[in-house]
Enzyme design. Sequence first.
Site, PDB file in Angstrom:
ATOM      1  N   HIS A  72      14.001 -26.595  32.722  1.00 36.05           N
ATOM      2  CA  HIS A  72      12.731 -26.486  32.008  1.00 36.05           C
ATOM      3  C   HIS A  72      12.203 -27.879  31.708  1.00 36.05           C
ATOM      4  O   HIS A  72      12.899 -28.701  31.112  1.00 36.05           O
ATOM      5  CB  HIS A  72      12.910 -25.714  30.695  1.00 36.05           C
ATOM      6  CG  HIS A  72      12.979 -24.236  30.886  1.00 36.05           C
ATOM      7  ND1 HIS A  72      12.727 -23.354  29.851  1.00 36.05           N
ATOM      8  CD2 HIS A  72      13.260 -23.472  31.969  1.00 36.05           C
ATOM      9  CE1 HIS A  72      12.862 -22.104  30.303  1.00 36.05           C
ATOM     10  NE2 HIS A  72      13.188 -22.167  31.583  1.00 36.05           N
ATOM     11  N   TYR A 200       7.961 -20.868  20.986  1.00 39.83           N
ATOM     12  CA  TYR A 200       8.302 -20.832  19.569  1.00 39.83           C
ATOM     13  C   TYR A 200       7.017 -20.541  18.805  1.00 39.83           C
ATOM     14  O   TYR A 200       6.017 -21.254  18.986  1.00 39.83           O
ATOM     15  CB  TYR A 200       8.849 -22.182  19.097  1.00 39.83           C
ATOM     16  CG  TYR A 200      10.170 -22.597  19.678  1.00 39.83           C
ATOM     17  CD1 TYR A 200      11.350 -22.434  18.957  1.00 39.83           C
ATOM     18  CD2 TYR A 200      10.259 -23.200  20.936  1.00 39.83           C
ATOM     19  CE1 TYR A 200      12.572 -22.840  19.465  1.00 39.83           C
ATOM     20  CE2 TYR A 200      11.474 -23.610  21.458  1.00 39.83           C
ATOM     21  CZ  TYR A 200      12.628 -23.429  20.715  1.00 39.83           C
ATOM     22  OH  TYR A 200      13.833 -23.835  21.225  1.00 39.83           O
ATOM     23  N   PRO A 292      19.576 -22.628  14.615  1.00 44.26           N
ATOM     24  CA  PRO A 292      19.364 -22.642  16.068  1.00 44.26           C
ATOM     25  C   PRO A 292      17.966 -23.061  16.497  1.00 44.26           C
ATOM     26  O   PRO A 292      17.707 -23.166  17.697  1.00 44.26           O
ATOM     27  CB  PRO A 292      19.635 -21.191  16.461  1.00 44.26           C
ATOM     28  CG  PRO A 292      19.339 -20.386  15.231  1.00 44.26           C
ATOM     29  CD  PRO A 292      19.736 -21.266  14.081  1.00 44.26           C
ATOM     30  N   LYS A 296      20.409 -27.075  19.131  1.00 43.73           N
ATOM     31  CA  LYS A 296      21.323 -28.209  19.058  1.00 43.73           C
ATOM     32  C   LYS A 296      22.797 -27.846  18.888  1.00 43.73           C
ATOM     33  O   LYS A 296      23.660 -28.710  19.036  1.00 43.73           O
ATOM     34  CB  LYS A 296      20.914 -29.130  17.899  1.00 43.73           C
ATOM     35  CG  LYS A 296      19.594 -29.832  18.125  1.00 43.73           C
ATOM     36  CD  LYS A 296      19.686 -30.821  19.258  1.00 43.73           C
ATOM     37  CE  LYS A 296      18.330 -31.221  19.772  1.00 43.73           C
ATOM     38  NZ  LYS A 296      18.174 -31.026  21.198  1.00 43.73           N
ATOM     39  N   TYR A 384      14.235 -32.994  21.169  1.00 47.02           N
ATOM     40  CA  TYR A 384      14.525 -31.700  21.796  1.00 47.02           C
ATOM     41  C   TYR A 384      15.316 -31.889  23.089  1.00 47.02           C
ATOM     42  O   TYR A 384      16.296 -31.179  23.347  1.00 47.02           O
ATOM     43  CB  TYR A 384      13.227 -30.951  22.067  1.00 47.02           C
ATOM     44  CG  TYR A 384      13.434 -29.488  22.454  1.00 47.02           C
ATOM     45  CD1 TYR A 384      13.468 -28.507  21.479  1.00 47.02           C
ATOM     46  CD2 TYR A 384      13.587 -29.118  23.779  1.00 47.02           C
ATOM     47  CE1 TYR A 384      13.662 -27.179  21.806  1.00 47.02           C
ATOM     48  CE2 TYR A 384      13.790 -27.789  24.130  1.00 47.02           C
ATOM     49  CZ  TYR A 384      13.811 -26.819  23.144  1.00 47.02           C
ATOM     50  OH  TYR A 384      14.006 -25.503  23.491  1.00 47.02           O
TER      51      TYR A 384
END
Length: 389
Positions: A72, A200, A292, A296, A384
């Site tokens: 991704h 998200y 979550p 990580k 990220y």
Amino acid sequence: MRTQVVIIGAGPSGLLLSQLLHLNGIDCVVLERKSADYVLSRIRAGVLEQGMVDMLERAGLGQRMHEIGLPHDGFRLAVGETALRIDLKRLTGRSVMVYGQTEVTRDLMQAHAARGAQVIYEAEAVTPLDFDGDQPRVTYVQDGVTREIACDFICGCDGYHGVARASVPKGAITDYEKVYPFGWLGILAHVPPVDHELIYANHPRGFALASMRSHSLSRYYIQVPLDTPLEAWPDAAIWDELKRRLGEEAAARMTTGPSIEKSIAPLRSFVAEPLRFGRLFLAGDAGHIVPPTGAKGLNLAASDIHYLSEGLIEVYREKSEAGIDAYSARALARIWKAERFSWWMTRLLHRFPEEGAFDARMQQAEMDYLAGSQAAQTSLAENYAGLPY
């Protein structure tokens, strides 16, 4: 029995440590309280940082990951009226890999079986002993018989509720913890994902996440109160709620189906300091937990194993303890940065029951700032995608 390193816990962190030590000629034994089938059945994270991908390749475990994993280059955030794609590749030059923890564990188990590694499952009453001296040992019970392994070092990779951290004398360890007032209701289903990247979303009704394990296996989450009974959420109600929270565009593309796994996970931030006690080391969830939201948890375990394996290899290769002496400080420096990022993502994307309209507007302002600032997007992207080891 005698070995050089005893590893407690046969999850991905313990098995990855074992594999890396084996490749460097270090003998180790892995002890696991549960059965192999139980370990493999646990549904966990699925987004791997580039650093962890590189580690798995070094451990000889890259082929299947690259065959079926999903690289991704970005992900989407949605808060209020603002929807934003974070382009990881453009902003950092790095990507992430969607490859479930179950698959990582399967690859590690197969590698251990192929070389006849010593992994002892269903080891009961595992007890680390004498780790404050030069001759540590671990006892365990199997088939009703108490057995003992003498070793040079003990590595606790046995999770938050494991015996390793619990064996540390009171007063020798400091715990830092924050418990969040909600959980994630997760559903796993054999349906194609709603998007080729993760979404998200912060909705007035709460957080939602659309993710996947493969092109035909999807994982979704919604924020729910901590006291929510699982039976209050039949599959149809979860799909309806996901469509509300993810928005009309995602709802129009969503394929629904029966769940194959459903659970509610609490959210917690937790760090234990230090991570070394004589010849006992903590790694992974034994030493820290992150919510979550920032993906990580598994990646932090991998970075712990990077530092710990380097230190142990240095002991046997160079007769130097500099690496293991620095392990706790090096690991904790990265852990706290990941804790900060996961806390920030959680604050941005969830509705907190004690907060009101002002806090919702602050979340929107944060998103508006992100949308207009490449510097802010770059900061988000580099955290990220994963900070360097």
